[in-house]
Design a protein around this motif. Structure first.
Motif, short mmCIF file in Angstrom:
data_model
loop_
_atom_site.label_atom_id
_atom_site.label_comp_id
_atom_site.label_asym_id
_atom_site.label_seq_id
_atom_site.Cartn_x
_atom_site.Cartn_y
_atom_site.Cartn_z
N TRP A 17 0.88 -1.33 -0.14
CA TRP A 17 0.19 -0.01 -0.07
C TRP A 17 0.82 1.29 0.00
CZ3 TRP A 17 -0.34 3.59 4.09
CH2 TRP A 17 0.58 3.25 5.19
N ASN A 18 1.87 1.32 0.52
CA ASN A 18 2.95 2.47 0.66
C ASN A 18 4.23 2.51 0.08
OD1 ASN A 18 4.15 0.51 2.33
ND2 ASN A 18 4.35 2.12 3.95
N CYS A 19 4.33 1.41 -0.72
CA CYS A 19 5.37 1.28 -1.46
C CYS A 19 5.52 1.73 -2.93
CB CYS A 19 6.13 -0.25 -1.46
SG CYS A 19 7.59 -0.51 -2.30
N ASN A 20 6.84 2.45 -3.31
CA ASN A 20 6.60 3.07 -4.77
C ASN A 20 8.09 2.21 -5.23
OD1 ASN A 20 4.42 4.69 -5.24
ND2 ASN A 20 5.25 5.52 -3.49
N CYS A 21 8.45 1.11 -4.79
CA CYS A 21 9.64 0.41 -5.22
C CYS A 21 9.25 0.18 -7.00
CB CYS A 21 9.87 -1.11 -4.87
SG CYS A 21 8.48 -2.27 -5.00
N PRO A 22 10.42 -0.21 -7.79
CA PRO A 22 9.94 -0.35 -9.20
C PRO A 22 9.18 -1.24 -9.54
CG PRO A 22 12.55 -0.29 -8.56
CD PRO A 22 11.78 -0.36 -7.24
N ASN A 23 8.77 -2.43 -8.81
CA ASN A 23 7.67 -3.46 -8.83
C ASN A 23 6.34 -2.78 -8.59
OD1 ASN A 23 8.88 -5.75 -9.75
ND2 ASN A 23 9.43 -6.28 -7.57
N CYS A 24 6.13 -2.10 -7.50
CA CYS A 24 4.95 -1.76 -7.11
C CYS A 24 4.42 -0.35 -7.91
CB CYS A 24 4.93 -1.09 -5.70
SG CYS A 24 5.11 -2.43 -4.55
N ALA A 25 5.42 0.37 -8.41
CA ALA A 25 5.30 1.51 -9.45
C ALA A 25 4.85 1.15 -10.63
CB ALA A 25 6.68 2.20 -9.47
N ALA A 26 5.43 -0.08 -11.30
CA ALA A 26 5.13 -0.70 -12.56
C ALA A 26 3.84 -1.14 -12.58
CB ALA A 26 6.27 -1.66 -12.95
N TYR A 27 3.15 -1.88 -11.52
CA TYR A 27 2.01 -2.33 -11.55
C TYR A 27 0.98 -1.13 -11.53
CZ TYR A 27 -2.24 -4.37 -9.67
OH TYR A 27 -3.65 -4.78 -9.65
N ARG A 28 1.19 -0.40 -10.71
CA ARG A 28 0.22 0.98 -10.82
C ARG A 28 0.27 1.70 -12.07
NH1 ARG A 28 2.69 1.49 -5.15
NH2 ARG A 28 1.16 0.72 -3.78
N GLN A 29 1.19 1.63 -12.64
CA GLN A 29 1.08 2.30 -14.31
C GLN A 29 0.72 1.44 -15.08
OE1 GLN A 29 5.56 3.15 -14.48
NE2 GLN A 29 5.41 4.47 -12.79
N GLY A 30 0.16 0.03 -14.83
CA GLY A 30 -0.62 -0.90 -15.72
C GLY A 30 0.30 -1.72 -16.18
N ILE A 278 11.70 -11.11 -9.39
CA ILE A 278 10.98 -12.10 -10.12
C ILE A 278 9.46 -11.81 -10.02
CG2 ILE A 278 12.57 -13.84 -9.13
CD1 ILE A 278 10.47 -14.67 -7.15
N LEU A 279 8.99 -10.87 -9.56
CA LEU A 279 7.50 -10.46 -9.82
C LEU A 279 7.38 -9.99 -10.96
CD1 LEU A 279 6.50 -9.02 -6.47
CD2 LEU A 279 5.98 -11.10 -7.28
N ASP A 280 8.40 -9.28 -11.75
CA ASP A 280 8.42 -9.03 -13.19
C ASP A 280 8.76 -10.06 -14.28
OD1 ASP A 280 8.75 -7.79 -15.81
OD2 ASP A 280 10.53 -6.32 -15.06
N ALA A 281 7.49 -10.59 -14.70
CA ALA A 281 7.67 -11.73 -15.61
C ALA A 281 8.78 -11.51 -16.72
CB ALA A 281 6.24 -11.92 -16.36
N THR A 282 9.15 -10.31 -16.91
CA THR A 282 10.28 -10.11 -18.05
C THR A 282 11.81 -9.88 -17.46
OG1 THR A 282 10.00 -7.74 -18.16
CG2 THR A 282 8.46 -9.00 -19.73
N SER A 283 11.60 -9.85 -16.07
CA SER A 283 13.27 -9.67 -15.65
C SER A 283 13.96 -10.84 -15.97
CB SER A 283 12.91 -9.57 -14.10
OG SER A 283 12.67 -10.68 -13.50
#
Length: 305
Positions: A17-30, A278-283
């Protein structure tokens, strides 16, 4: 034996909820390459009618709604959850007990005595539930003998102690004792197939390695990719190992151990932190897992043994 993954994320879920790491930011950006995940929990059955719930995450109501088998609707108030098995006393594995308070009889709860003590004293979930449905507690033995759970026919359980870490409110924090965290082997009595489940695993001990080698599928700690992942991101000053989680990469990491398992063993990572690449399927890290034949658990994943 049917295993259904209700939640696959570590504490905080993904995105946090309060995180803007690369993964969380990418998810919120669609990003289509990042799947949302609730906090880790699985449920297991040998007959598709009677289920054992492993851990009760804060999103338990959402998880039950997403898996209709747990609500068979045979009467006015009903559930197919016959027992709850707690691996530890962590908040992300126990808060959901509050949401099950409307049960008509005491919840059948299986956990080690140290976990029960933490949930009576440090974080008194069980004391609060005494004012609602109550708890019928069963002590989980750690002598590595098989035991049965009433209401879950066709399944055998074997628990073993893990070196991980107790919650911050536990008197055993940073001084782990046998029973603070457990792993479990679940055996289908008819087929003999085995699942080894350990969402929190900080050290590979001989008895743990033996259980993993004997299993047909291992569903194990995938919290962080590197030991200093949280430090490098500026999210924490704690290493993966100090939090009680064996990192995937590096010397002695989870990948090295999984590589040593028989090629026939199904290997799945669960309890994945929001910072883990690893949450990024393209990483590249996800591609490395694929190359090694290692899967990443997701909410709704089905495993049949």
């Amino acid at each position: 034996m049917r295993v259904h993954v209700l939640g696959s994320a570590a504490g905080g879920g993904f995105p946090q909820w309060n995180c803007n790491c690369p993964n969380c930011a990418a998810y919120r950006q669609g990003s289509p390459y990042h799947l949302a995940r609730t906090q880790s929990s699985i449920t297991v059955s040998a007959d598709d009618s009677n289920w054992v719930l492993f851990n009760a995450s804060p999103e338990i109501l959402q998880q039950i709604r997403s898996f209709p088998a747990l609500q068979p609707a045979r009467q006015l108030r009903d559930t197919a959850i016959r027992a709850i098995f707690l691996m530890d006393a962590q908040i992300d594995h126990t808060t959901g007990l509050y949401m099950l308070r409307e049960h008509r009889q005491p919840l059948e709860l299986w956990c080690h005595a140290l976990v029960r003590d933490d949930l009576v004293r440090g974080n008194p979930v069980l004391k609060v539930l005494e004012h609602y449905c109550g708890i019928h507690w069963h002590s989980v033995p750690l002598d590595q003998r098989n035991f049965c759970i009433d209401g879950a026919p066709g399944l055998l359980f074997t628990a073993l102690p893990l070196l991980s870490n107790a919650p911050p409110y536990s008197p055993h924090r940073d001084q782990p004792q046998p029973g603070d965290n457990v792993g479990v082997t679940i055996t289908d009595a008819a087929s003999g197939k085995q699942l080894f489940y350990a969402p929190g695993l900080g050290t590979m001990e001989p008895h743990v390695w033996a259980a993993m080698q004997a299993a047909d599928c291992v569903l194990v700690d995938g919290t962080l990719w590197t030991d200093d992942e949280m430090i490098a991101l500026g999210a924490s000053q704690k290493t993966s190992r100090s939090m009680g989680h064996l990192p995937q990469s590096g010397p002695g990491g989870m990948l090295e151990w999984l590589n040593r398992l028989p090629t026939t063993t199904r290997k799945v990572l669960i309890h994945i932190n929001n910072t883990n690449p690893i949450l990024d399927a393209t990483s590249p890290q996800r591609q490395e897992l694929t190359r090694r034949g290692i899967e990443v658990a997701f909410d709704g994943m089905e495993i049949t043994l």
